[in-house]
Motif scaffolding. Structure first.
Motif, PDB file in Angstrom:
ATOM      1  N   GLY A  12       0.793  -1.232   0.000  1.00  0.00           N
ATOM      2  CA  GLY A  12       0.000   0.000   0.000  1.00  0.00           C
ATOM      3  C   GLY A  12       0.819   1.272   0.000  1.00  0.00           C
ATOM      4  N   ALA A  13       2.047   1.222  -0.502  1.00  0.00           N
ATOM      5  CA  ALA A  13       2.899   2.414  -0.516  1.00  0.00           C
ATOM      6  C   ALA A  13       2.383   3.488  -1.465  1.00  0.00           C
ATOM      7  N   GLY A  14       1.664   3.092  -2.512  1.00  0.00           N
ATOM      8  CA  GLY A  14       1.051   4.055  -3.424  1.00  0.00           C
ATOM      9  C   GLY A  14       1.958   4.626  -4.485  1.00  0.00           C
ATOM     10  N   GLN A  15       3.155   4.090  -4.621  1.00  0.00           N
ATOM     11  CA  GLN A  15       4.071   4.603  -5.642  1.00  0.00           C
ATOM     12  C   GLN A  15       3.503   4.423  -7.043  1.00  0.00           C
ATOM     13  N   CYS A  16       2.807   3.319  -7.274  1.00  0.00           N
ATOM     14  CA  CYS A  16       2.220   3.067  -8.591  1.00  0.00           C
ATOM     15  C   CYS A  16       1.185   4.133  -8.946  1.00  0.00           C
ATOM     16  N   VAL A  17       0.407   4.539  -7.966  1.00  0.00           N
ATOM     17  CA  VAL A  17      -0.618   5.558  -8.192  1.00  0.00           C
ATOM     18  C   VAL A  17       0.030   6.905  -8.505  1.00  0.00           C
ATOM     19  N   VAL A  19       2.948   7.354  -9.955  1.00  0.00           N
ATOM     20  CA  VAL A  19       3.609   7.282 -11.250  1.00  0.00           C
ATOM     21  C   VAL A  19       2.611   7.148 -12.402  1.00  0.00           C
ATOM     22  N   ALA A  20       1.557   6.353 -12.210  1.00  0.00           N
ATOM     23  CA  ALA A  20       0.593   6.092 -13.290  1.00  0.00           C
ATOM     24  C   ALA A  20      -0.841   6.138 -12.753  1.00  0.00           C
ATOM     25  N   PRO A  21      -1.332   7.321 -12.404  1.00  0.00           N
ATOM     26  CA  PRO A  21      -2.654   7.435 -11.787  1.00  0.00           C
ATOM     27  C   PRO A  21      -3.824   7.082 -12.699  1.00  0.00           C
ATOM     28  N   ASP A  22      -3.598   7.025 -14.008  1.00  0.00           N
ATOM     29  CA  ASP A  22      -4.672   6.632 -14.918  1.00  0.00           C
ATOM     30  C   ASP A  22      -4.808   5.117 -15.039  1.00  0.00           C
ATOM     31  N   VAL A  23      -3.849   4.396 -14.465  1.00  0.00           N
ATOM     32  CA  VAL A  23      -3.838   2.939 -14.553  1.00  0.00           C
ATOM     33  C   VAL A  23      -4.056   2.287 -13.192  1.00  0.00           C
ATOM     34  N   PHE A  24      -3.514   2.895 -12.129  1.00  0.00           N
ATOM     35  CA  PHE A  24      -3.578   2.303 -10.792  1.00  0.00           C
ATOM     36  C   PHE A  24      -4.364   3.170  -9.819  1.00  0.00           C
ATOM     37  N   ASP A  25      -4.981   2.522  -8.857  1.00  0.00           N
ATOM     38  CA  ASP A  25      -5.619   3.183  -7.724  1.00  0.00           C
ATOM     39  C   ASP A  25      -5.386   2.290  -6.522  1.00  0.00           C
ATOM     40  N   VAL A  34      -4.972  -1.496  -7.141  1.00  0.00           N
ATOM     41  CA  VAL A  34      -5.915  -2.105  -8.074  1.00  0.00           C
ATOM     42  C   VAL A  34      -5.720  -1.467  -9.444  1.00  0.00           C
ATOM     43  N   LEU A  35      -6.079  -2.209 -10.475  1.00  0.00           N
ATOM     44  CA  LEU A  35      -6.005  -1.698 -11.841  1.00  0.00           C
ATOM     45  C   LEU A  35      -7.291  -0.974 -12.193  1.00  0.00           C
ATOM     46  N   LEU A  36      -7.158   0.158 -12.863  1.00  0.00           N
ATOM     47  CA  LEU A  36      -8.320   0.920 -13.320  1.00  0.00           C
ATOM     48  C   LEU A  36      -8.728   0.525 -14.725  1.00  0.00           C
ATOM     49  N   THR A  37      -7.843  -0.133 -15.443  1.00  0.00           N
ATOM     50  CA  THR A  37      -8.104  -0.501 -16.830  1.00  0.00           C
ATOM     51  C   THR A  37      -7.491  -1.859 -17.135  1.00  0.00           C
ATOM     52  N   GLN A  49       5.571   0.604 -16.621  1.00  0.00           N
ATOM     53  CA  GLN A  49       6.846  -0.080 -16.392  1.00  0.00           C
ATOM     54  C   GLN A  49       7.629   0.582 -15.264  1.00  0.00           C
ATOM     55  N   GLU A  50       7.568   1.906 -15.193  1.00  0.00           N
ATOM     56  CA  GLU A  50       8.223   2.629 -14.094  1.00  0.00           C
ATOM     57  C   GLU A  50       7.554   2.298 -12.762  1.00  0.00           C
TER      58      GLU A  50
END
Length: 65
Positions: A12-17, A19-25, A34-37, A49-50
């Motif tokens: 739950g660190a949220g780094q993915c969100v 870096v890519a907020p349109d893909v992850f939440d 979770v994936l948004l798409t 990828q980042e």
């Protein structure tokens, strides 16, 4: 590009969100990513990828396509 999230590894660190907020939440109840798409737009692939690279728990995997 296929993306998978290992929910058991996610901390739950949220780094993915970040870096890519349109893909992850993150789920509200526990912060797990979770994936948004299901289909990653071509222009989002470098960010996805980042996100996988910076995930502190290595919970995100991509097929690299």
């Amino acid at each position: 590009m296929k993306i998978t999230i290992d929910e058991g590894k996610c901390v739950g660190a949220g780094q993915c969100v970040l870096v890519a907020p349109d893909v992850f939440d993150q789920r509200d109840e526990d912060g797990v990513a979770v994936l948004l798409t299901e289909e990653t737009p071509e222009d989002e692939r470098p960010r996805v990828q980042e996100a996988a690279r910076v995930c502190p728990a290595a919970a995100i995997a991509t097929d690299g396509r």
